[in-house]
Design a protein around this motif. Structure first.
Motif, PDB file in Angstrom:
ATOM      1  N   LYS A 118      49.798  43.689  35.255  1.00 15.94           N
ATOM      2  CA  LYS A 118      48.513  43.634  34.562  1.00 15.94           C
ATOM      3  C   LYS A 118      47.548  44.679  35.116  1.00 15.94           C
ATOM      4  CE  LYS A 118      48.862  38.800  33.142  1.00 15.94           C
ATOM      5  NZ  LYS A 118      48.251  37.460  33.128  1.00 15.94           N
ATOM      6  N   LYS A 119      47.598  44.900  36.417  1.00 20.58           N
ATOM      7  CA  LYS A 119      46.749  45.926  37.016  1.00 20.58           C
ATOM      8  C   LYS A 119      47.089  47.305  36.449  1.00 20.58           C
ATOM      9  CE  LYS A 119      46.514  45.776  41.520  1.00 20.58           C
ATOM     10  NZ  LYS A 119      47.000  45.559  42.907  1.00 20.58           N
ATOM     11  N   SER A 120      48.379  47.557  36.242  1.00 19.01           N
ATOM     12  CA  SER A 120      48.808  48.865  35.732  1.00 19.01           C
ATOM     13  C   SER A 120      48.447  49.063  34.265  1.00 19.01           C
ATOM     14  CB  SER A 120      50.318  49.027  35.919  1.00 19.01           C
ATOM     15  OG  SER A 120      51.033  48.141  35.076  1.00 19.01           O
ATOM     16  N   LYS A 121      48.306  47.967  33.518  1.00 15.51           N
ATOM     17  CA  LYS A 121      48.020  48.060  32.088  1.00 15.51           C
ATOM     18  C   LYS A 121      46.526  48.025  31.772  1.00 15.51           C
ATOM     19  CE  LYS A 121      52.414  46.082  30.525  1.00 15.51           C
ATOM     20  NZ  LYS A 121      53.066  44.937  29.824  1.00 15.51           N
ATOM     21  N   TYR A 122      45.714  47.706  32.764  1.00 15.73           N
ATOM     22  CA  TYR A 122      44.273  47.652  32.509  1.00 15.73           C
ATOM     23  C   TYR A 122      43.733  49.063  32.289  1.00 15.73           C
ATOM     24  CZ  TYR A 122      39.328  46.633  33.022  1.00 15.73           C
ATOM     25  OH  TYR A 122      37.984  46.531  32.815  1.00 15.73           O
ATOM     26  N   PRO A 123      42.939  49.292  31.230  1.00 18.31           N
ATOM     27  CA  PRO A 123      42.390  50.638  30.966  1.00 18.31           C
ATOM     28  C   PRO A 123      41.381  51.037  32.040  1.00 18.31           C
ATOM     29  CG  PRO A 123      41.434  49.025  29.462  1.00 18.31           C
ATOM     30  CD  PRO A 123      42.536  48.314  30.196  1.00 18.31           C
ATOM     31  N   ASN A 124      41.659  52.114  32.725  1.00 20.05           N
ATOM     32  CA  ASN A 124      40.842  52.528  33.862  1.00 20.05           C
ATOM     33  C   ASN A 124      40.463  53.997  33.704  1.00 20.05           C
ATOM     34  OD1 ASN A 124      39.555  52.658  36.343  1.00 20.05           O
ATOM     35  ND2 ASN A 124      41.447  52.725  37.536  1.00 20.05           N
ATOM     36  N   LYS A 125      39.650  54.267  32.678  1.00 19.19           N
ATOM     37  CA  LYS A 125      39.291  55.656  32.359  1.00 19.19           C
ATOM     38  C   LYS A 125      38.513  56.324  33.494  1.00 19.19           C
ATOM     39  CE  LYS A 125      39.149  54.964  27.341  1.00 19.19           C
ATOM     40  NZ  LYS A 125      38.307  55.043  26.107  1.00 19.19           N
ATOM     41  N   ALA A 126      37.726  55.550  34.231  1.00 19.89           N
ATOM     42  CA  ALA A 126      36.920  56.119  35.315  1.00 19.89           C
ATOM     43  C   ALA A 126      37.723  56.270  36.599  1.00 19.89           C
ATOM     44  CB  ALA A 126      35.692  55.245  35.573  1.00 19.89           C
ATOM     45  N   ASN A 127      39.005  55.876  36.566  1.00 18.52           N
ATOM     46  CA  ASN A 127      39.890  55.992  37.733  1.00 18.52           C
ATOM     47  C   ASN A 127      39.311  55.283  38.960  1.00 18.52           C
ATOM     48  OD1 ASN A 127      42.301  56.837  38.929  1.00 18.52           O
ATOM     49  ND2 ASN A 127      41.345  58.678  39.774  1.00 18.52           N
ATOM     50  N   ARG A 128      38.864  54.056  38.752  1.00 19.33           N
ATOM     51  CA  ARG A 128      38.330  53.274  39.858  1.00 19.33           C
ATOM     52  C   ARG A 128      39.464  52.630  40.649  1.00 19.33           C
ATOM     53  NH1 ARG A 128      33.267  50.045  36.954  1.00 19.33           N
ATOM     54  NH2 ARG A 128      32.212  51.902  36.140  1.00 19.33           N
ATOM     55  N   THR A 129      39.152  52.162  41.845  1.00 18.59           N
ATOM     56  CA  THR A 129      40.128  51.457  42.677  1.00 18.59           C
ATOM     57  C   THR A 129      40.307  50.042  42.146  1.00 18.59           C
ATOM     58  OG1 THR A 129      39.478  52.736  44.628  1.00 18.59           O
ATOM     59  CG2 THR A 129      40.691  50.675  45.003  1.00 18.59           C
ATOM     60  N   ILE A 130      41.552  49.646  41.899  1.00 18.15           N
ATOM     61  CA  ILE A 130      41.822  48.322  41.354  1.00 18.15           C
ATOM     62  C   ILE A 130      42.406  47.419  42.436  1.00 18.15           C
ATOM     63  CG2 ILE A 130      43.175  46.997  39.692  1.00 18.15           C
ATOM     64  CD1 ILE A 130      42.963  49.229  37.742  1.00 18.15           C
ATOM     65  N   HIS A 131      41.763  46.283  42.647  1.00 20.97           N
ATOM     66  CA  HIS A 131      42.248  45.275  43.583  1.00 20.97           C
ATOM     67  C   HIS A 131      42.758  44.061  42.803  1.00 20.97           C
ATOM     68  CE1 HIS A 131      39.506  46.800  47.112  1.00 20.97           C
ATOM     69  NE2 HIS A 131      40.473  47.643  46.794  1.00 20.97           N
ATOM     70  N   GLY A 132      43.633  43.303  43.434  1.00 19.74           N
ATOM     71  CA  GLY A 132      44.162  42.103  42.805  1.00 19.74           C
ATOM     72  C   GLY A 132      43.709  40.845  43.538  1.00 19.74           C
ATOM     73  N   ARG A 133      43.464  39.797  42.786  1.00 23.21           N
ATOM     74  CA  ARG A 133      43.130  38.489  43.353  1.00 23.21           C
ATOM     75  C   ARG A 133      43.912  37.420  42.609  1.00 23.21           C
ATOM     76  NH1 ARG A 133      37.903  38.166  46.299  1.00 23.21           N
ATOM     77  NH2 ARG A 133      36.852  40.179  46.146  1.00 23.21           N
ATOM     78  N   LEU A 134      44.354  36.421  43.374  1.00 23.84           N
ATOM     79  CA  LEU A 134      45.019  35.257  42.803  1.00 23.84           C
ATOM     80  C   LEU A 134      44.180  34.017  43.071  1.00 23.84           C
ATOM     81  CD1 LEU A 134      48.776  35.732  43.853  1.00 23.84           C
ATOM     82  CD2 LEU A 134      47.809  35.986  41.558  1.00 23.84           C
ATOM     83  N   PHE A 135      43.888  33.270  42.032  1.00 23.68           N
ATOM     84  CA  PHE A 135      43.231  31.970  42.168  1.00 23.68           C
ATOM     85  C   PHE A 135      44.283  30.915  41.850  1.00 23.68           C
ATOM     86  CE2 PHE A 135      39.686  34.803  41.443  1.00 23.68           C
ATOM     87  CZ  PHE A 135      38.670  34.278  42.232  1.00 23.68           C
ATOM     88  N   VAL A 136      44.543  30.021  42.808  1.00 23.47           N
ATOM     89  CA  VAL A 136      45.614  29.041  42.643  1.00 23.47           C
ATOM     90  C   VAL A 136      45.084  27.634  42.914  1.00 23.47           C
ATOM     91  CG1 VAL A 136      47.466  30.656  43.189  1.00 23.47           C
ATOM     92  CG2 VAL A 136      46.349  29.405  45.041  1.00 23.47           C
ATOM     93  N   HIS A 137      45.781  26.650  42.370  1.00 21.23           N
ATOM     94  CA  HIS A 137      45.386  25.253  42.541  1.00 21.23           C
ATOM     95  C   HIS A 137      45.579  24.796  43.983  1.00 21.23           C
ATOM     96  CE1 HIS A 137      46.265  20.785  42.086  1.00 21.23           C
ATOM     97  NE2 HIS A 137      44.987  20.911  41.818  1.00 21.23           N
ATOM     98  N   SER A 138      46.745  25.063  44.530  1.00 25.24           N
ATOM     99  CA  SER A 138      47.065  24.645  45.902  1.00 25.24           C
ATOM    100  C   SER A 138      47.309  25.871  46.767  1.00 25.24           C
ATOM    101  CB  SER A 138      48.306  23.745  45.911  1.00 25.24           C
ATOM    102  OG  SER A 138      48.108  22.620  45.087  1.00 25.24           O
ATOM    103  N   LYS A 139      47.057  25.719  48.060  1.00 24.15           N
ATOM    104  CA  LYS A 139      47.241  26.831  48.984  1.00 24.15           C
ATOM    105  C   LYS A 139      48.689  27.309  48.983  1.00 24.15           C
ATOM    106  CE  LYS A 139      43.512  25.757  52.250  1.00 24.15           C
ATOM    107  NZ  LYS A 139      43.178  25.455  53.662  1.00 24.15           N
ATOM    108  N   ILE A 140      48.869  28.614  49.045  1.00 24.92           N
ATOM    109  CA  ILE A 140      50.201  29.204  49.153  1.00 24.92           C
ATOM    110  C   ILE A 140      50.192  30.184  50.315  1.00 24.92           C
ATOM    111  CG2 ILE A 140      50.661  28.983  46.674  1.00 24.92           C
ATOM    112  CD1 ILE A 140      50.049  31.963  46.390  1.00 24.92           C
TER     113      ILE A 140
END
Length: 210
Positions: free
Chosen positions: A168-190
């Motif tokens: 999903k990070k690779s498919k997000y349109p990023n015309k300004a070439n910004r730095t993309i970070h990932g976050r996961l929100f989960v129900h239980s700790k992993i």
């Protein structure tokens, strides 16, 4: 009922209600003005395309009422309370809570930014196109974009979930070439993967945010 059942676009609602797309505009616009529903668009940092509009029920009580109570009122009146809950509501709660969790995560991201001392302006929303659905996007004026996955249910494979987020990070349109970070929100700790690759936030952590 169409909105509470998951219809998002004019076309979706037209199929459910039997009302033509053009006629729906009046009703939808009235409900928006009253504050019962909201319009939203894919968040990219660019001007929104009106043709990509989606609608959501804004009021939590209305979402629950028209999803579970109103369509089942006859059965609920006839059944014992516990039986009505077990048969008509409980089997569908996980799917319902999944959408509620996305809303909670959006509110939590603002508090996480405060906790992480992010002082720049930012926008929060979501993104979709024909092949991609991103639950939560944070576009920050410091040149960072947060692409977030909100996972309410059980996680069968952490690597698979990570790969899906990377995709999903690779498919997000990023015309300004910004730095993309990932976050996961989960129900239980992993067990968190590399912090350089993604930040993981559990429901318990969200509730501890002040």
């Amino acid at each position: 009922m169409a909105l509470a059942g998951g219809a998002l676009t004019n076309g979706d609602m037209a199929k459910v209600t039997g009302i033509e797309d053009r006629a729906l505009f009046y009703y939808l616009n009235t409900l928006v003005e009253l504050g019962y529903i909201i319009k939203h668009y894919p968040l990219t940092g660019e001007k929104s395309n009106p043709k990509q509009v989606r609608y959501k029920l804004h009021d939590p009580l209305l979402r629950f009422w028209f999803r579970f109570i109103y369509p089942n009122m006859s059965a609920i009146y006839q059944m014992e309370e516990k039986a009505a809950f077990l048969n008509l509501i409980k089997p569908h709660l996980d799917a319902y809570f999944g959408k509620c969790f996305e809303t909670l995560c959006r509110e939590a991201l603002s508090r996480l930014y405060q906790k992480e001392a992010v002082t720049c302006a930012y926008e929060l929303g979501e993104y979709w196109d024909k092949s991609t659905q991103i639950d939560l996007v944070g576009i920050r004026q410091d040149g960072i974009i947060d692409i977030c996955e909100c996972k309410w249910g059980n996680i069968a494979s952490i690597p698979k979930l990570m790969n899906a987020l990377d995709d999903k990070k690779s498919k997000y349109p990023n015309k300004a070439n910004r730095t993309i970070h990932g976050r996961l929100f989960v129900h239980s700790k992993i067990k968190a993967p590399s912090a350089d690759r993604v930040k993981v936030h559990s429901l318990s952590e969200i509730y501890q945010l002040e």
